[in-house]
Write an enzyme that holds these catalytic residues in place. Sequence first.
Site, PDB file in Angstrom:
ATOM      1  N   LYS A 128       0.826  -1.203   0.000  1.00 25.16           N
ATOM      2  CA  LYS A 128       0.000   0.000   0.000  1.00 25.16           C
ATOM      3  C   LYS A 128       0.864   1.259   0.000  1.00 25.16           C
ATOM      4  CE  LYS A 128      -3.685  -2.587   2.229  1.00 25.16           C
ATOM      5  NZ  LYS A 128      -2.992  -3.879   2.121  1.00 25.16           N
ATOM      6  N   LYS A 163      -7.833   1.594   5.276  1.00 21.17           N
ATOM      7  CA  LYS A 163      -7.275   0.236   5.354  1.00 21.17           C
ATOM      8  C   LYS A 163      -6.058   0.226   6.270  1.00 21.17           C
ATOM      9  CE  LYS A 163      -6.677   0.157   0.799  1.00 21.17           C
ATOM     10  NZ  LYS A 163      -6.375  -0.307  -0.581  1.00 21.17           N
ATOM     11  N   ARG A 214      -7.027  -6.649 -11.275  1.00 18.52           N
ATOM     12  CA  ARG A 214      -5.646  -7.080 -11.039  1.00 18.52           C
ATOM     13  C   ARG A 214      -4.932  -7.198 -12.386  1.00 18.52           C
ATOM     14  NH1 ARG A 214      -3.061 -10.194  -7.324  1.00 18.52           N
ATOM     15  NH2 ARG A 214      -3.758  -8.520  -5.948  1.00 18.52           N
ATOM     16  N   ARG A 229     -12.443  -8.078 -10.533  1.00 17.66           N
ATOM     17  CA  ARG A 229     -13.084  -8.616  -9.324  1.00 17.66           C
ATOM     18  C   ARG A 229     -14.203  -7.663  -8.906  1.00 17.66           C
ATOM     19  NH1 ARG A 229      -7.352  -8.834  -6.442  1.00 17.66           N
ATOM     20  NH2 ARG A 229      -7.481  -6.730  -7.291  1.00 17.66           N
ATOM     21  N   ARG A 237     -16.025  -4.583  -1.055  1.00 23.33           N
ATOM     22  CA  ARG A 237     -14.665  -5.056  -1.299  1.00 23.33           C
ATOM     23  C   ARG A 237     -14.543  -5.871  -2.580  1.00 23.33           C
ATOM     24  NH1 ARG A 237     -13.966  -8.029   4.304  1.00 23.33           N
ATOM     25  NH2 ARG A 237     -16.083  -8.631   3.682  1.00 23.33           N
ATOM     26  N   ASP A 277      -3.196  -3.468  -8.500  1.00 24.95           N
ATOM     27  CA  ASP A 277      -4.640  -3.375  -8.309  1.00 24.95           C
ATOM     28  C   ASP A 277      -5.100  -2.014  -8.818  1.00 24.95           C
ATOM     29  OD1 ASP A 277      -4.644  -5.866  -7.228  1.00 24.95           O
ATOM     30  OD2 ASP A 277      -4.872  -5.224  -5.156  1.00 24.95           O
ATOM     31  N   GLU A 285      -2.999  -0.478  -5.136  1.00 26.75           N
ATOM     32  CA  GLU A 285      -1.981  -1.261  -4.443  1.00 26.75           C
ATOM     33  C   GLU A 285      -1.004  -1.819  -5.468  1.00 26.75           C
ATOM     34  OE1 GLU A 285      -3.301  -4.260  -1.717  1.00 26.75           O
ATOM     35  OE2 GLU A 285      -4.853  -2.986  -0.831  1.00 26.75           O
ATOM     36  N   ASN A 287       1.201  -5.120  -5.519  1.00 22.06           N
ATOM     37  CA  ASN A 287       1.353  -6.370  -4.773  1.00 22.06           C
ATOM     38  C   ASN A 287       2.621  -7.098  -5.202  1.00 22.06           C
ATOM     39  OD1 ASN A 287      -1.430  -6.854  -3.254  1.00 22.06           O
ATOM     40  ND2 ASN A 287      -1.856  -5.904  -5.228  1.00 22.06           N
TER      41      ASN A 287
END
Length: 320
Positions: A128, A163, A214, A229, A237, A277, A285, A287
């Site tokens: 993050k 978050k 993603r 997603r 979420r 993301d 984000e 990852n």
Amino acid sequence: MSSRVRLVVVMDPIGAIKPAKDSTLAMLLAAQARGWELFYAELQDLWLRDGIAWGRLAPLKVADDPSNWYSLGERVCARLGEFGVILMRKDPPFDTEDIYSTYILERAQMQGALVCNRPQGLRDMNEKVYTAWFPQCCAPTLITRSMHDMGEFLGEHGKVVCKPLDGMGGKSIFVLEQGDKNRNVVFETLTDYGSRYAIVQRYLPEIVAAGDCRIILVDGEPVPFALKRVPAAEDNRGNLAAGARAESRPLNERDRWLCSQIGPALRAAGMIFVGLDVIGDFVTEINVTSPTGIRELNKKHGLDIGGMLVEAIDRTLGGA
């Protein structure tokens, strides 16, 4: 070169994975298909002795079989630096024990192994916080311990996502609107009354219809489709673990621009497999710790993303 490669995978217990969805298994299947020799370890199997990185390793065979996807041989103790590749795939959250493991893996790297992803990057690139290195790619974002400043940020933007910095899979993600009477308890919970950092981002309404997407980068280059997603109707979420629906879409011009901004820096840092993301036009984000999404995209589009990764590793080993 491929037939001579010995690969050590460091992961969570392989017997507990969901083989139909597990990205690490897809990577291992691709490596095995190239004739690579596989070895398995968990975090507790790694140690340092007098500066030498060691592992207690089990020879590993994998299969694309949901009822019998792996077999392990008798464990042996070996110097990690003598292996060609170490694939670090332990799932988040990335905690202090993981940091200690990166020191061991960095010694293995110094002693001859290619570690994917590079240990220093795993330490430096909080998924993050590292978005701050690319502010041109991100929506307005605040990282702070100050509950007052969080409240000011909420007042400025009207609706925000809050978050923890060490969460995964949708854990402890809150959406707040101006006037929400839960705002103080959310800020108190996430910061532990001002003693821990947390992140607050402007809410991106595109998540409702377009989902949290993603994008997978292999050695800095994007896979041509994003895993989309879409949150469940009763949830905010976009995490599959939180009940989001998995779809996909081709990359668009904005996606490719985001990748062009971030991909070269990741490649230069030795981060061979990364997931971005993206919601709407913005990265939320980056990852680097065991990102997923391979199996879903492979199935939907006939891809072999594990094979792309193995090819990238092979090029790196060959100095290409």
